[in-house]
Design a protein around this motif. Structure first.
Motif, PDB file in Angstrom:
ATOM      1  N   LEU A 125      43.107  38.965  46.595  1.00  0.00           N
ATOM      2  CA  LEU A 125      42.179  39.948  45.658  1.00  0.00           C
ATOM      3  C   LEU A 125      40.727  40.368  46.193  1.00  0.00           C
ATOM      4  CD1 LEU A 125      44.516  39.306  42.137  1.00  0.00           C
ATOM      5  CD2 LEU A 125      45.467  40.018  44.445  1.00  0.00           C
ATOM      6  N   LYS A 126      39.991  39.208  47.061  1.00  0.00           N
ATOM      7  CA  LYS A 126      38.997  39.368  47.179  1.00  0.00           C
ATOM      8  C   LYS A 126      38.782  40.759  46.915  1.00  0.00           C
ATOM      9  CE  LYS A 126      34.293  38.453  48.285  1.00  0.00           C
ATOM     10  NZ  LYS A 126      33.623  37.890  46.998  1.00  0.00           N
ATOM     11  N   TRP A 127      38.637  41.491  47.858  1.00  0.00           N
ATOM     12  CA  TRP A 127      38.257  42.796  48.371  1.00  0.00           C
ATOM     13  C   TRP A 127      39.198  44.285  48.437  1.00  0.00           C
ATOM     14  CZ3 TRP A 127      34.241  41.846  51.060  1.00  0.00           C
ATOM     15  CH2 TRP A 127      34.540  40.188  51.382  1.00  0.00           C
ATOM     16  N   LEU A 128      39.897  43.863  46.899  1.00  0.00           N
ATOM     17  CA  LEU A 128      40.419  45.012  46.270  1.00  0.00           C
ATOM     18  C   LEU A 128      39.966  45.036  44.309  1.00  0.00           C
ATOM     19  CD1 LEU A 128      44.329  44.445  46.828  1.00  0.00           C
ATOM     20  CD2 LEU A 128      42.359  45.739  47.715  1.00  0.00           C
ATOM     21  N   ASN A 129      38.838  44.215  44.212  1.00  0.00           N
ATOM     22  CA  ASN A 129      38.332  44.839  42.944  1.00  0.00           C
ATOM     23  C   ASN A 129      38.778  44.442  41.741  1.00  0.00           C
ATOM     24  OD1 ASN A 129      35.780  45.781  44.354  1.00  0.00           O
ATOM     25  ND2 ASN A 129      36.183  47.118  44.627  1.00  0.00           N
ATOM     26  N   PRO A 130      39.133  42.802  41.689  1.00  0.00           N
ATOM     27  CA  PRO A 130      39.858  42.785  40.148  1.00  0.00           C
ATOM     28  C   PRO A 130      39.422  43.058  39.490  1.00  0.00           C
ATOM     29  CG  PRO A 130      39.611  41.169  41.541  1.00  0.00           C
ATOM     30  CD  PRO A 130      39.015  41.997  42.318  1.00  0.00           C
ATOM     31  N   PHE A 131      40.021  43.213  38.034  1.00  0.00           N
ATOM     32  CA  PHE A 131      39.674  43.069  36.152  1.00  0.00           C
ATOM     33  C   PHE A 131      40.790  42.588  36.129  1.00  0.00           C
ATOM     34  CE2 PHE A 131      40.798  47.250  37.890  1.00  0.00           C
ATOM     35  CZ  PHE A 131      41.046  47.282  36.346  1.00  0.00           C
ATOM     36  N   PHE A 151      48.604  34.242  39.981  1.00  0.00           N
ATOM     37  CA  PHE A 151      47.210  34.530  40.568  1.00  0.00           C
ATOM     38  C   PHE A 151      46.232  33.358  39.363  1.00  0.00           C
ATOM     39  CE2 PHE A 151      49.031  38.373  42.172  1.00  0.00           C
ATOM     40  CZ  PHE A 151      48.722  38.036  43.699  1.00  0.00           C
ATOM     41  N   ALA A 152      46.688  32.651  38.960  1.00  0.00           N
ATOM     42  CA  ALA A 152      45.708  31.478  37.217  1.00  0.00           C
ATOM     43  C   ALA A 152      44.609  31.417  38.172  1.00  0.00           C
ATOM     44  CB  ALA A 152      47.061  30.134  37.596  1.00  0.00           C
ATOM     45  N   GLU A 153      44.438  30.938  39.707  1.00  0.00           N
ATOM     46  CA  GLU A 153      42.988  30.485  39.471  1.00  0.00           C
ATOM     47  C   GLU A 153      42.132  32.033  39.077  1.00  0.00           C
ATOM     48  OE1 GLU A 153      39.902  29.125  43.306  1.00  0.00           O
ATOM     49  OE2 GLU A 153      42.088  29.090  43.657  1.00  0.00           O
ATOM     50  N   GLU A 154      42.613  33.373  39.735  1.00  0.00           N
ATOM     51  CA  GLU A 154      41.781  33.924  39.868  1.00  0.00           C
ATOM     52  C   GLU A 154      41.714  34.870  38.208  1.00  0.00           C
ATOM     53  OE1 GLU A 154      43.940  34.543  43.723  1.00  0.00           O
ATOM     54  OE2 GLU A 154      44.248  33.799  41.810  1.00  0.00           O
ATOM     55  N   ILE A 155      42.239  34.983  37.521  1.00  0.00           N
ATOM     56  CA  ILE A 155      42.669  35.058  36.408  1.00  0.00           C
ATOM     57  C   ILE A 155      41.586  34.403  35.030  1.00  0.00           C
ATOM     58  CG2 ILE A 155      44.054  34.970  33.867  1.00  0.00           C
ATOM     59  CD1 ILE A 155      46.315  36.084  35.478  1.00  0.00           C
ATOM     60  N   SER A 156      41.788  33.095  35.906  1.00  0.00           N
ATOM     61  CA  SER A 156      40.722  32.028  35.018  1.00  0.00           C
ATOM     62  C   SER A 156      39.147  32.308  35.535  1.00  0.00           C
ATOM     63  CB  SER A 156      40.718  30.324  35.022  1.00  0.00           C
ATOM     64  OG  SER A 156      40.142  29.898  35.467  1.00  0.00           O
ATOM     65  N   ASN A 157      38.945  32.245  36.950  1.00  0.00           N
ATOM     66  CA  ASN A 157      37.397  33.130  37.165  1.00  0.00           C
ATOM     67  C   ASN A 157      36.887  34.294  36.568  1.00  0.00           C
ATOM     68  OD1 ASN A 157      36.947  31.163  39.074  1.00  0.00           O
ATOM     69  ND2 ASN A 157      38.090  32.228  40.440  1.00  0.00           N
ATOM     70  N   LEU A 158      37.794  35.600  36.578  1.00  0.00           N
ATOM     71  CA  LEU A 158      37.842  36.494  36.160  1.00  0.00           C
ATOM     72  C   LEU A 158      37.267  36.684  34.400  1.00  0.00           C
ATOM     73  CD1 LEU A 158      39.654  39.086  38.272  1.00  0.00           C
ATOM     74  CD2 LEU A 158      36.911  38.860  38.159  1.00  0.00           C
ATOM     75  N   THR A 159      38.143  35.696  33.576  1.00  0.00           N
ATOM     76  CA  THR A 159      38.158  35.674  32.084  1.00  0.00           C
ATOM     77  C   THR A 159      36.699  34.746  32.137  1.00  0.00           C
ATOM     78  OG1 THR A 159      40.702  35.602  32.007  1.00  0.00           O
ATOM     79  CG2 THR A 159      38.873  34.576  30.793  1.00  0.00           C
ATOM     80  N   ASP A 219      44.534  44.607  27.411  1.00  0.00           N
ATOM     81  CA  ASP A 219      45.975  44.055  27.922  1.00  0.00           C
ATOM     82  C   ASP A 219      46.088  42.595  28.124  1.00  0.00           C
ATOM     83  OD1 ASP A 219      46.734  46.251  25.699  1.00  0.00           O
ATOM     84  OD2 ASP A 219      47.365  47.040  28.219  1.00  0.00           O
ATOM     85  N   ASN A 220      45.114  42.267  28.767  1.00  0.00           N
ATOM     86  CA  ASN A 220      44.654  41.162  29.679  1.00  0.00           C
ATOM     87  C   ASN A 220      46.207  40.619  30.722  1.00  0.00           C
ATOM     88  OD1 ASN A 220      42.867  39.423  27.890  1.00  0.00           O
ATOM     89  ND2 ASN A 220      44.312  39.399  26.567  1.00  0.00           N
ATOM     90  N   ILE A 221      45.931  42.041  30.867  1.00  0.00           N
ATOM     91  CA  ILE A 221      46.597  41.795  32.537  1.00  0.00           C
ATOM     92  C   ILE A 221      45.476  42.333  33.753  1.00  0.00           C
ATOM     93  CG2 ILE A 221      48.045  43.522  33.776  1.00  0.00           C
ATOM     94  CD1 ILE A 221      49.770  44.098  31.089  1.00  0.00           C
ATOM     95  N   LEU A 222      46.006  41.570  34.640  1.00  0.00           N
ATOM     96  CA  LEU A 222      44.931  41.833  35.866  1.00  0.00           C
ATOM     97  C   LEU A 222      45.528  42.410  36.464  1.00  0.00           C
ATOM     98  CD1 LEU A 222      42.944  40.331  37.780  1.00  0.00           C
ATOM     99  CD2 LEU A 222      45.215  38.866  39.631  1.00  0.00           C
ATOM    100  N   ARG A 223      44.110  43.613  37.323  1.00  0.00           N
ATOM    101  CA  ARG A 223      44.689  44.703  37.974  1.00  0.00           C
ATOM    102  C   ARG A 223      42.941  44.802  38.967  1.00  0.00           C
ATOM    103  NH1 ARG A 223      48.099  48.055  35.015  1.00  0.00           N
ATOM    104  NH2 ARG A 223      48.525  47.724  32.994  1.00  0.00           N
TER     105      ARG A 223
END
Length: 231
Positions: free
Chosen positions: A45-51, A26-34, A55-59
Protein backbone atom coordinates in the motif's frame (compact mmCIF):
# COMPACT_ATOMS: atom_id res chain seq x y z
CA UNK A 1 -38.91 -14.09 14.51
CA UNK A 2 -36.49 -11.19 14.95
CA UNK A 3 -37.02 -8.01 13.03
CA UNK A 4 -34.91 -7.58 9.85
CA UNK A 5 -31.85 -5.38 10.08
CA UNK A 6 -32.24 -1.81 8.94
CA UNK A 7 -29.80 -0.02 6.64
CA UNK A 8 -27.83 1.53 9.51
CA UNK A 9 -27.34 -1.85 11.20
CA UNK A 10 -26.30 -3.45 7.91
CA UNK A 11 -23.74 -0.71 7.34
CA UNK A 12 -22.29 -1.16 10.83
CA UNK A 13 -22.09 -4.92 10.29
CA UNK A 14 -20.36 -4.44 6.97
CA UNK A 15 -17.83 -2.05 8.51
CA UNK A 16 -17.19 -4.50 11.35
CA UNK A 17 -16.46 -7.35 8.95
CA UNK A 18 -14.26 -5.05 6.87
CA UNK A 19 -12.24 -4.07 9.96
CA UNK A 20 -11.80 -7.73 10.91
CA UNK A 21 -10.49 -8.61 7.45
CA UNK A 22 -8.19 -5.61 7.31
CA UNK A 23 -6.84 -6.30 10.81
CA UNK A 24 -5.75 -9.72 9.61
CA UNK A 25 -4.30 -8.65 6.25
CA UNK A 26 -2.88 -5.18 7.03
CA UNK A 27 -2.21 -5.23 10.78
CA UNK A 28 1.17 -3.49 10.48
CA UNK A 29 -0.14 -0.79 8.14
CA UNK A 30 -3.10 -0.04 10.42
CA UNK A 31 -0.81 0.14 13.44
CA UNK A 32 1.55 2.58 11.69
CA UNK A 33 -1.23 4.85 10.44
CA UNK A 34 -3.05 4.85 13.79
CA UNK A 35 0.12 5.95 15.59
CA UNK A 36 0.81 8.66 13.00
CA UNK A 37 3.70 6.87 11.32
CA UNK A 38 4.29 6.18 7.66
CA UNK A 39 3.62 2.84 6.03
CA UNK A 40 6.69 0.64 5.61
CA UNK A 41 8.47 0.80 2.26
CA UNK A 42 7.88 -2.90 1.57
CA UNK A 43 4.12 -2.57 2.06
CA UNK A 44 1.95 -3.12 -1.04
CA UNK A 45 0.00 0.00 0.00
CA UNK A 46 3.06 2.25 0.09
CA UNK A 47 2.30 4.12 -3.17
CA UNK A 48 -1.49 4.22 -2.73
CA UNK A 49 -1.62 6.91 -0.03
CA UNK A 50 -3.39 4.76 2.61
CA UNK A 51 -5.32 6.40 5.44
CA UNK A 52 -7.76 5.53 8.23
CA UNK A 53 -11.23 7.02 7.79
CA UNK A 54 -13.67 8.07 10.51
CA UNK A 55 -15.05 4.52 10.70
CA UNK A 56 -11.54 3.19 11.42
CA UNK A 57 -11.47 1.49 8.03
CA UNK A 58 -8.26 1.39 6.04
CA UNK A 59 -8.66 3.12 2.68
CA UNK A 60 -6.38 4.23 -0.13
CA UNK A 61 -6.46 7.52 -1.97
CA UNK A 62 -3.70 7.27 -4.57
CA UNK A 63 -5.05 4.98 -7.23
CA UNK A 64 -6.81 7.76 -9.12
CA UNK A 65 -5.20 10.90 -7.70
CA UNK A 66 -2.52 10.87 -10.42
CA UNK A 67 -4.79 9.51 -13.16
CA UNK A 68 -5.05 12.82 -15.10
CA UNK A 69 -1.27 13.19 -15.18
CA UNK A 70 -0.80 9.54 -16.16
CA UNK A 71 -3.34 9.93 -18.96
CA UNK A 72 -1.69 13.13 -20.16
CA UNK A 73 1.76 11.55 -20.24
CA UNK A 74 0.42 8.54 -22.14
CA UNK A 75 -1.18 10.78 -24.75
CA UNK A 76 1.99 12.83 -25.15
CA UNK A 77 3.93 9.59 -25.57
CA UNK A 78 1.45 8.51 -28.24
CA UNK A 79 2.04 11.78 -30.14
CA UNK A 80 5.80 11.35 -29.98
CA UNK A 81 5.51 7.81 -31.30
CA UNK A 82 3.26 8.92 -34.18
CA UNK A 83 5.65 11.50 -35.63
CA UNK A 84 6.90 10.83 -39.18
CA UNK A 85 10.60 10.05 -39.45
CA UNK A 86 11.21 9.15 -43.08
CA UNK A 87 9.26 7.70 -46.04
CA UNK A 88 8.79 3.94 -46.05
CA UNK A 89 11.34 2.47 -48.45
CA UNK A 90 9.23 -0.58 -49.38
CA UNK A 91 6.65 1.19 -51.53
CA UNK A 92 7.44 4.82 -52.35
CA UNK A 93 4.17 5.16 -54.30
CA UNK A 94 2.15 4.99 -51.08
CA UNK A 95 1.83 7.77 -48.53
CA UNK A 96 3.39 5.67 -45.80
CA UNK A 97 6.04 6.95 -43.43
CA UNK A 98 8.16 5.30 -40.79
CA UNK A 99 7.31 6.31 -37.21
CA UNK A 100 8.58 5.27 -33.77
CA UNK A 101 5.31 3.36 -33.41
CA UNK A 102 6.47 0.92 -36.07
CA UNK A 103 9.38 -0.11 -33.84
CA UNK A 104 7.07 -0.55 -30.83
CA UNK A 105 3.88 -2.16 -32.15
CA UNK A 106 4.65 -2.77 -35.84
CA UNK A 107 2.42 0.04 -37.12
CA UNK A 108 1.64 3.69 -36.62
CA UNK A 109 -0.27 4.69 -33.50
CA UNK A 110 -3.91 5.74 -33.86
CA UNK A 111 -5.69 8.55 -32.03
CA UNK A 112 -9.38 8.87 -31.16
CA UNK A 113 -11.31 11.84 -32.62
CA UNK A 114 -11.70 14.54 -30.02
CA UNK A 115 -13.57 17.78 -29.44
CA UNK A 116 -11.58 21.02 -29.65
CA UNK A 117 -11.48 22.45 -26.12
CA UNK A 118 -8.78 25.06 -26.62
CA UNK A 119 -11.19 28.00 -26.41
CA UNK A 120 -13.32 26.61 -23.58
CA UNK A 121 -12.86 28.09 -20.10
CA UNK A 122 -11.36 25.74 -17.52
CA UNK A 123 -14.23 26.23 -15.07
CA UNK A 124 -16.63 24.76 -17.63
CA UNK A 125 -14.65 21.51 -18.02
CA UNK A 126 -14.68 18.36 -15.94
CA UNK A 127 -11.49 16.48 -15.01
CA UNK A 128 -11.35 14.47 -18.23
CA UNK A 129 -12.02 17.47 -20.47
CA UNK A 130 -9.44 19.55 -18.61
CA UNK A 131 -6.85 16.82 -19.21
CA UNK A 132 -7.75 16.79 -22.91
CA UNK A 133 -7.42 20.56 -23.11
CA UNK A 134 -3.94 20.42 -21.60
CA UNK A 135 -3.02 17.73 -24.10
CA UNK A 136 -4.29 19.86 -26.99
CA UNK A 137 -2.28 22.85 -25.75
CA UNK A 138 0.88 20.73 -25.68
CA UNK A 139 0.16 19.45 -29.20
CA UNK A 140 -0.53 22.93 -30.61
CA UNK A 141 2.87 24.11 -29.40
CA UNK A 142 4.91 21.02 -30.22
CA UNK A 143 3.47 20.32 -33.69
CA UNK A 144 4.86 23.41 -35.50
CA UNK A 145 8.14 23.18 -33.60
CA UNK A 146 8.65 19.60 -34.73
CA UNK A 147 7.86 20.49 -38.36
CA UNK A 148 10.49 23.22 -38.23
CA UNK A 149 13.01 20.79 -36.77
CA UNK A 150 12.11 18.19 -39.42
CA UNK A 151 12.59 20.71 -42.22
CA UNK A 152 16.01 21.69 -40.89
CA UNK A 153 17.01 18.03 -40.62
CA UNK A 154 15.96 17.35 -44.22
CA UNK A 155 17.78 20.32 -45.72
CA UNK A 156 20.85 20.49 -43.48
CA UNK A 157 21.15 17.11 -41.76
CA UNK A 158 21.00 14.90 -44.88
CA UNK A 159 23.87 14.38 -47.28
CA UNK A 160 22.95 15.29 -49.94
CA UNK A 161 20.14 17.62 -48.74
CA UNK A 162 16.59 16.62 -49.62
CA UNK A 163 15.36 18.64 -52.59
CA UNK A 164 11.86 19.51 -53.78
CA UNK A 165 11.06 17.12 -56.61
CA UNK A 166 8.19 15.08 -57.98
CA UNK A 167 7.42 11.91 -56.06
CA UNK A 168 8.66 13.31 -52.76
CA UNK A 169 6.44 12.66 -49.70
CA UNK A 170 5.93 15.72 -47.51
CA UNK A 171 3.91 16.85 -44.51
CA UNK A 172 1.30 19.45 -45.36
CA UNK A 173 1.34 22.30 -42.86
CA UNK A 174 -2.25 22.97 -41.80
CA UNK A 175 -3.79 25.04 -39.04
CA UNK A 176 -5.77 23.42 -36.23
CA UNK A 177 -4.59 19.89 -37.00
CA UNK A 178 -6.07 17.30 -34.59
CA UNK A 179 -3.66 15.70 -32.16
CA UNK A 180 -1.39 12.97 -33.59
CA UNK A 181 -2.63 13.67 -37.13
CA UNK A 182 -0.02 14.30 -39.81
CA UNK A 183 -1.49 15.41 -43.18
CA UNK A 184 0.72 13.78 -45.80
CA UNK A 185 1.00 14.53 -49.49
CA UNK A 186 3.05 13.48 -52.48
CA UNK A 187 4.46 16.06 -54.86
CA UNK A 188 3.01 15.41 -58.32
CA UNK A 189 3.93 18.64 -60.09
CA UNK A 190 6.34 21.54 -59.65
CA UNK A 191 5.46 25.15 -60.52
CA UNK A 192 8.72 27.08 -61.01
CA UNK A 193 8.63 30.85 -61.28
CA UNK A 194 10.19 33.00 -63.98
CA UNK A 195 13.49 32.79 -62.16
CA UNK A 196 13.35 29.00 -62.16
CA UNK A 197 12.82 28.72 -58.41
CA UNK A 198 9.99 26.42 -57.30
CA UNK A 199 7.73 28.18 -54.83
CA UNK A 200 4.45 26.29 -55.46
CA UNK A 201 3.79 22.57 -55.85
CA UNK A 202 0.81 20.31 -56.54
CA UNK A 203 0.25 17.54 -54.01
CA UNK A 204 -1.78 14.33 -53.96
CA UNK A 205 -3.23 13.72 -50.51
CA UNK A 206 -4.18 10.43 -48.86
CA UNK A 207 -7.75 10.90 -50.14
CA UNK A 208 -6.41 11.13 -53.75
CA UNK A 209 -7.28 14.84 -53.82
CA UNK A 210 -5.04 17.25 -55.72
CA UNK A 211 -4.15 20.41 -53.79
CA UNK A 212 -1.80 23.29 -54.53
CA UNK A 213 0.41 24.54 -51.74
CA UNK A 214 3.24 27.00 -51.37
CA UNK A 215 6.62 25.50 -50.56
CA UNK A 216 6.50 27.31 -47.22
CA UNK A 217 3.40 25.24 -46.35
CA UNK A 218 5.06 21.84 -46.67
CA UNK A 219 7.75 20.08 -44.65
CA UNK A 220 10.19 17.73 -46.34
CA UNK A 221 10.94 14.40 -44.72
CA UNK A 222 14.57 13.36 -44.24
CA UNK A 223 15.63 10.64 -46.67
CA UNK A 224 18.64 8.39 -46.13
CA UNK A 225 20.88 8.06 -49.13
CA UNK A 226 22.25 4.72 -50.20
CA UNK A 227 25.74 5.76 -49.15
CA UNK A 228 24.46 6.65 -45.66
CA UNK A 229 22.76 3.26 -45.32
CA UNK A 230 25.92 1.43 -46.40
CA UNK A 231 28.01 3.41 -43.94
Amino acid sequence: MPDPLNSSELRRAENFLCRLAQAEMFAEEISNLTSGERVAKNSPLKWLNPFIDRDNILRVGGRLSNAPLTTLLAQVEMCLNSRPLTPMPQDPSDLEVLTPGHFLIGENTQSVPEVDLMRTADNRLDHWELTQKRFQVIWSRWYPEYLQQLQSRATKGCNPPVSIEEGRIVIIKEDNVPSAKWPLGKITKLHPGKDGVVRVVTLRTASAKEVVRAVSKIALLPVLSQSSIIE
